[in-house]
Write a protein that holds these residues in place. Structure first.
Motif, PDB file in Angstrom:
ATOM      1  N   ALA A 158      -0.328  -4.036   6.398  1.00  0.00           N
ATOM      2  CA  ALA A 158       0.129  -4.169   7.889  1.00  0.00           C
ATOM      3  C   ALA A 158       1.147  -3.835   8.260  1.00  0.00           C
ATOM      4  O   ALA A 158       1.416  -3.617   9.661  1.00  0.00           O
ATOM      5  CB  ALA A 158       0.638  -5.890   7.704  1.00  0.00           C
ATOM      6  N   SER A 159       2.068  -3.169   7.419  1.00  0.00           N
ATOM      7  CA  SER A 159       3.341  -2.271   7.591  1.00  0.00           C
ATOM      8  C   SER A 159       3.805  -1.461   6.642  1.00  0.00           C
ATOM      9  O   SER A 159       3.400  -2.082   5.369  1.00  0.00           O
ATOM     10  CB  SER A 159       4.363  -2.838   8.307  1.00  0.00           C
ATOM     11  N   ALA A 160       4.037  -0.168   6.692  1.00  0.00           N
ATOM     12  CA  ALA A 160       4.329   0.654   5.776  1.00  0.00           C
ATOM     13  C   ALA A 160       5.668   1.211   6.090  1.00  0.00           C
ATOM     14  O   ALA A 160       5.953   1.569   7.025  1.00  0.00           O
ATOM     15  CB  ALA A 160       3.408   1.522   5.450  1.00  0.00           C
ATOM     16  N   PRO A 161       6.657   1.986   5.029  1.00  0.00           N
ATOM     17  CA  PRO A 161       7.609   2.504   5.475  1.00  0.00           C
ATOM     18  C   PRO A 161       7.496   3.982   6.136  1.00  0.00           C
ATOM     19  O   PRO A 161       6.611   4.475   6.136  1.00  0.00           O
ATOM     20  CB  PRO A 161       8.438   2.773   3.939  1.00  0.00           C
ATOM     21  N   ASP A 162       8.677   4.530   6.754  1.00  0.00           N
ATOM     22  CA  ASP A 162       8.290   5.622   7.404  1.00  0.00           C
ATOM     23  C   ASP A 162       8.138   6.805   6.537  1.00  0.00           C
ATOM     24  O   ASP A 162       7.617   7.751   7.080  1.00  0.00           O
ATOM     25  CB  ASP A 162       9.755   5.927   8.362  1.00  0.00           C
ATOM     26  N   ASN A 163       8.762   6.799   5.465  1.00  0.00           N
ATOM     27  CA  ASN A 163       8.395   7.896   4.458  1.00  0.00           C
ATOM     28  C   ASN A 163       7.005   7.761   3.710  1.00  0.00           C
ATOM     29  O   ASN A 163       7.044   8.335   2.589  1.00  0.00           O
ATOM     30  CB  ASN A 163       9.559   8.110   3.658  1.00  0.00           C
ATOM     31  N   CYS A 164       6.096   6.951   3.975  1.00  0.00           N
ATOM     32  CA  CYS A 164       4.775   6.982   3.475  1.00  0.00           C
ATOM     33  C   CYS A 164       3.651   7.128   4.471  1.00  0.00           C
ATOM     34  O   CYS A 164       3.882   6.900   5.608  1.00  0.00           O
ATOM     35  CB  CYS A 164       4.780   5.348   2.849  1.00  0.00           C
ATOM     36  N   TRP A 165       2.596   7.742   4.152  1.00  0.00           N
ATOM     37  CA  TRP A 165       1.703   8.522   4.922  1.00  0.00           C
ATOM     38  C   TRP A 165       0.391   7.783   4.387  1.00  0.00           C
ATOM     39  O   TRP A 165      -0.057   7.940   3.008  1.00  0.00           O
ATOM     40  CB  TRP A 165       1.517   9.842   5.142  1.00  0.00           C
ATOM     41  N   SER A 166      -0.585   7.423   5.249  1.00  0.00           N
ATOM     42  CA  SER A 166      -1.709   6.912   4.723  1.00  0.00           C
ATOM     43  C   SER A 166      -2.808   8.194   4.369  1.00  0.00           C
ATOM     44  O   SER A 166      -2.995   8.913   5.266  1.00  0.00           O
ATOM     45  CB  SER A 166      -2.444   6.141   6.060  1.00  0.00           C
ATOM     46  N   GLN A 167      -3.390   8.107   3.263  1.00  0.00           N
ATOM     47  CA  GLN A 167      -4.280   9.072   2.826  1.00  0.00           C
ATOM     48  C   GLN A 167      -5.833   8.644   2.992  1.00  0.00           C
ATOM     49  O   GLN A 167      -6.968   9.312   3.035  1.00  0.00           O
ATOM     50  CB  GLN A 167      -3.992   9.620   1.292  1.00  0.00           C
ATOM     51  N   SER A 168      -5.889   7.258   2.858  1.00  0.00           N
ATOM     52  CA  SER A 168      -7.126   6.486   3.113  1.00  0.00           C
ATOM     53  C   SER A 168      -6.812   5.283   3.478  1.00  0.00           C
ATOM     54  O   SER A 168      -5.541   4.652   3.452  1.00  0.00           O
ATOM     55  CB  SER A 168      -8.065   6.717   2.012  1.00  0.00           C
ATOM     56  N   THR A 170      -7.136   2.577   1.562  1.00  0.00           N
ATOM     57  CA  THR A 170      -6.707   2.124   0.256  1.00  0.00           C
ATOM     58  C   THR A 170      -5.674   2.718  -0.519  1.00  0.00           C
ATOM     59  O   THR A 170      -5.447   2.573  -1.700  1.00  0.00           O
ATOM     60  CB  THR A 170      -7.967   1.719  -0.505  1.00  0.00           C
ATOM     61  N   ARG A 171      -4.890   3.903  -0.007  1.00  0.00           N
ATOM     62  CA  ARG A 171      -3.978   4.737  -0.509  1.00  0.00           C
ATOM     63  C   ARG A 171      -3.186   5.284   0.199  1.00  0.00           C
ATOM     64  O   ARG A 171      -3.442   5.715   1.440  1.00  0.00           O
ATOM     65  CB  ARG A 171      -4.639   6.028  -1.430  1.00  0.00           C
ATOM     66  N   TYR A 172      -1.833   5.264  -0.190  1.00  0.00           N
ATOM     67  CA  TYR A 172      -0.563   5.915   0.505  1.00  0.00           C
ATOM     68  C   TYR A 172       0.071   6.740  -0.284  1.00  0.00           C
ATOM     69  O   TYR A 172       0.049   6.567  -1.485  1.00  0.00           O
ATOM     70  CB  TYR A 172       0.109   4.616   1.024  1.00  0.00           C
ATOM     71  N   HIS A 173       0.848   7.713   0.413  1.00  0.00           N
ATOM     72  CA  HIS A 173       1.246   8.826  -0.231  1.00  0.00           C
ATOM     73  C   HIS A 173       2.941   8.676   0.113  1.00  0.00           C
ATOM     74  O   HIS A 173       3.040   8.670   1.457  1.00  0.00           O
ATOM     75  CB  HIS A 173       0.963  10.263  -0.031  1.00  0.00           C
ATOM     76  N   CYS A 174       3.931   8.495  -0.632  1.00  0.00           N
ATOM     77  CA  CYS A 174       5.216   8.068  -0.545  1.00  0.00           C
ATOM     78  C   CYS A 174       6.258   9.173  -1.012  1.00  0.00           C
ATOM     79  O   CYS A 174       6.052   9.539  -2.162  1.00  0.00           O
ATOM     80  CB  CYS A 174       5.624   6.813  -0.726  1.00  0.00           C
ATOM     81  N   ASN A 175       7.272   9.459  -0.348  1.00  0.00           N
ATOM     82  CA  ASN A 175       8.447  10.347  -0.835  1.00  0.00           C
ATOM     83  C   ASN A 175       9.708   9.699  -0.760  1.00  0.00           C
ATOM     84  O   ASN A 175      10.084   8.950   0.389  1.00  0.00           O
ATOM     85  CB  ASN A 175       8.518  11.643   0.397  1.00  0.00           C
ATOM     86  N   THR A 176      10.403   9.675  -1.757  1.00  0.00           N
ATOM     87  CA  THR A 176      11.852   9.497  -1.988  1.00  0.00           C
ATOM     88  C   THR A 176      12.678  10.396  -0.990  1.00  0.00           C
ATOM     89  O   THR A 176      12.246  11.635  -0.591  1.00  0.00           O
ATOM     90  CB  THR A 176      12.522   9.307  -3.329  1.00  0.00           C
ATOM     91  N   PRO A 177      13.879  10.262  -0.844  1.00  0.00           N
ATOM     92  CA  PRO A 177      14.836  11.008  -0.458  1.00  0.00           C
ATOM     93  C   PRO A 177      15.046  12.350  -1.291  1.00  0.00           C
ATOM     94  O   PRO A 177      14.464  12.450  -2.269  1.00  0.00           O
ATOM     95  CB  PRO A 177      16.059  10.240  -0.136  1.00  0.00           C
ATOM     96  N   THR A 178      15.716  13.185  -0.936  1.00  0.00           N
ATOM     97  CA  THR A 178      15.958  14.544  -1.749  1.00  0.00           C
ATOM     98  C   THR A 178      16.897  14.104  -2.993  1.00  0.00           C
ATOM     99  O   THR A 178      16.886  14.874  -3.838  1.00  0.00           O
ATOM    100  CB  THR A 178      16.715  15.687  -1.081  1.00  0.00           C
ATOM    101  N   CYS A 179      17.601  12.869  -2.908  1.00  0.00           N
ATOM    102  CA  CYS A 179      18.397  12.597  -4.028  1.00  0.00           C
ATOM    103  C   CYS A 179      17.935  11.390  -4.553  1.00  0.00           C
ATOM    104  O   CYS A 179      17.721  10.093  -3.739  1.00  0.00           O
ATOM    105  CB  CYS A 179      19.907  12.589  -3.446  1.00  0.00           C
ATOM    106  N   LEU A 180      17.847  11.241  -5.738  1.00  0.00           N
ATOM    107  CA  LEU A 180      17.663   9.825  -6.490  1.00  0.00           C
ATOM    108  C   LEU A 180      18.822   9.634  -7.463  1.00  0.00           C
ATOM    109  O   LEU A 180      18.456  10.045  -8.538  1.00  0.00           O
ATOM    110  CB  LEU A 180      16.200   9.704  -7.294  1.00  0.00           C
ATOM    111  N   THR A 181      19.879   9.478  -7.150  1.00  0.00           N
ATOM    112  CA  THR A 181      21.227   9.354  -8.023  1.00  0.00           C
ATOM    113  C   THR A 181      22.425   8.724  -7.163  1.00  0.00           C
ATOM    114  O   THR A 181      22.147   8.375  -6.035  1.00  0.00           O
ATOM    115  CB  THR A 181      21.575  10.796  -8.321  1.00  0.00           C
ATOM    116  N   GLU A 182      23.165   8.193  -8.013  1.00  0.00           N
ATOM    117  CA  GLU A 182      24.553   7.350  -7.636  1.00  0.00           C
ATOM    118  C   GLU A 182      25.601   7.863  -8.310  1.00  0.00           C
ATOM    119  O   GLU A 182      26.158   7.271  -9.042  1.00  0.00           O
ATOM    120  CB  GLU A 182      24.368   5.906  -7.265  1.00  0.00           C
ATOM    121  N   SER A 183      25.946   9.156  -8.099  1.00  0.00           N
ATOM    122  CA  SER A 183      26.817   9.890  -8.866  1.00  0.00           C
ATOM    123  C   SER A 183      26.711   9.660 -10.320  1.00  0.00           C
ATOM    124  O   SER A 183      27.863   9.304 -11.001  1.00  0.00           O
ATOM    125  CB  SER A 183      28.498   9.243  -8.314  1.00  0.00           C
ATOM    126  N   GLY A 184      25.629  10.044 -10.631  1.00  0.00           N
ATOM    127  CA  GLY A 184      25.072  10.115 -12.212  1.00  0.00           C
ATOM    128  C   GLY A 184      24.830   8.574 -12.519  1.00  0.00           C
ATOM    129  O   GLY A 184      24.470   8.514 -13.728  1.00  0.00           O
TER     130      GLY A 184
END
Length: 240
Positions: A158-168, A170-184
């Motif tokens: 019904a709704s998906a995040p802006d950083n996710c794209w429909s591939q079909s 039944t499948r979505y492809h999603c990207n995190t931001p460039t950083c996955l950290t909180e000061s270590g």
């Protein structure tokens, strides 16, 4: 190592910035070096060091100051030292990568929800970085992680995040931001979806999976446990 007293430091989620003002005057055509040393911290993995130098002026100093609070140093001053003419062409700006032997344990978790036909339910898929290393694609600007999310049978998005794209359907492809950290520290990024249940199928389960080869360097080169990089997204779990 204390910060030199003629420098100020500014912290950001991806690292620290130092603004230093040596007070020695140099003659045109002369060469000087700055005796800089760097020490990697426990969260280092593949970090980047940028530095630049320019002639002093009040305008240049004002433009170089960050737009957030900075902390003055308390250590011995950072001073220029005489140097021989370099063999390479001089550049006012340089950047280099520091690659450290370290690990970052990615984990993937997903929702388990219940609902009747006609309901719309919120679900999430979350990428966790349990450390100890932080992950930040500072040079390439790529996502820190990419995830393929399958949609359980009997439901639709019904709704998906802006950083996710429909591939079909039944499948979505999603990207995190460039950083996955909180000061270590351990950090996470969540993808929130809403699913519309068309048919209440017991234990309708779909797979979410991290791409262990998409990042540069690939996730599998720094993640010690790839078995927790998948998760089950389940609607109406079986009670038996």
């Amino acid at each position: 190592m204390p910060i030199p007293s003629n420098c100020k430091s500014t912290n950001a989620i991806t690292g620290r910035t130092f603004l230093c003002v040596p007070d020695e005057q140099t003659a045109p055509g002369s060469h000087r070096t700055l005796p800089l040393k760097f020490r990697t911290k426990d969260m280092a993995l593949f970090d980047r060091v940028d530095y630049s130098a320019q002639p002093y002026s009040e305008q240049a100093l004002a433009e170089a100051r960050p737009g957030r609070a900075s902390t003055p140093g308390t250590g011995p001053e950072l001073n220029l030292t005489p140097a021989a003419a370099p063999s390479d062409e001089l550049q006012p700006y340089r950047s280099f990568t520091v690659k450290t032997v370290n690990q970052a344990d990615y984990r993937l978790t997903a929702s388990t929800v219940s609902g009747a036909a006609g309901d719309t339910v919120p679900v999430t898929v979350t990428v966790h970085n349990a450390g100890p290393a932080w992950v930040a694609s500072l040079s390439a600007g790529e996502p820190a992680a990419t995830v393929d999310i399958d949609i359980p049978i009997g439901t639709s998005v019904a709704s998906a995040p802006d950083n996710c794209w429909s591939q079909s359907e039944t499948r979505y492809h999603c990207n995190t931001p460039t950083c996955l950290t909180e000061s270590g520290k351990p950090a996470a990024h969540t993808f929130p979806f809403t699913l519309h249940i068309h048919e209440a199928i017991p234990n309708a389960t779909a797979r979410a999976a991290l791409s262990n080869d998409a990042y540069e360097p690939p996730v599998r080169t720094f993640d010690p446990d790839l078995t927790n990089n998948t998760a089950a997204l389940t609607v109406n779990p079986s009670t038996s």
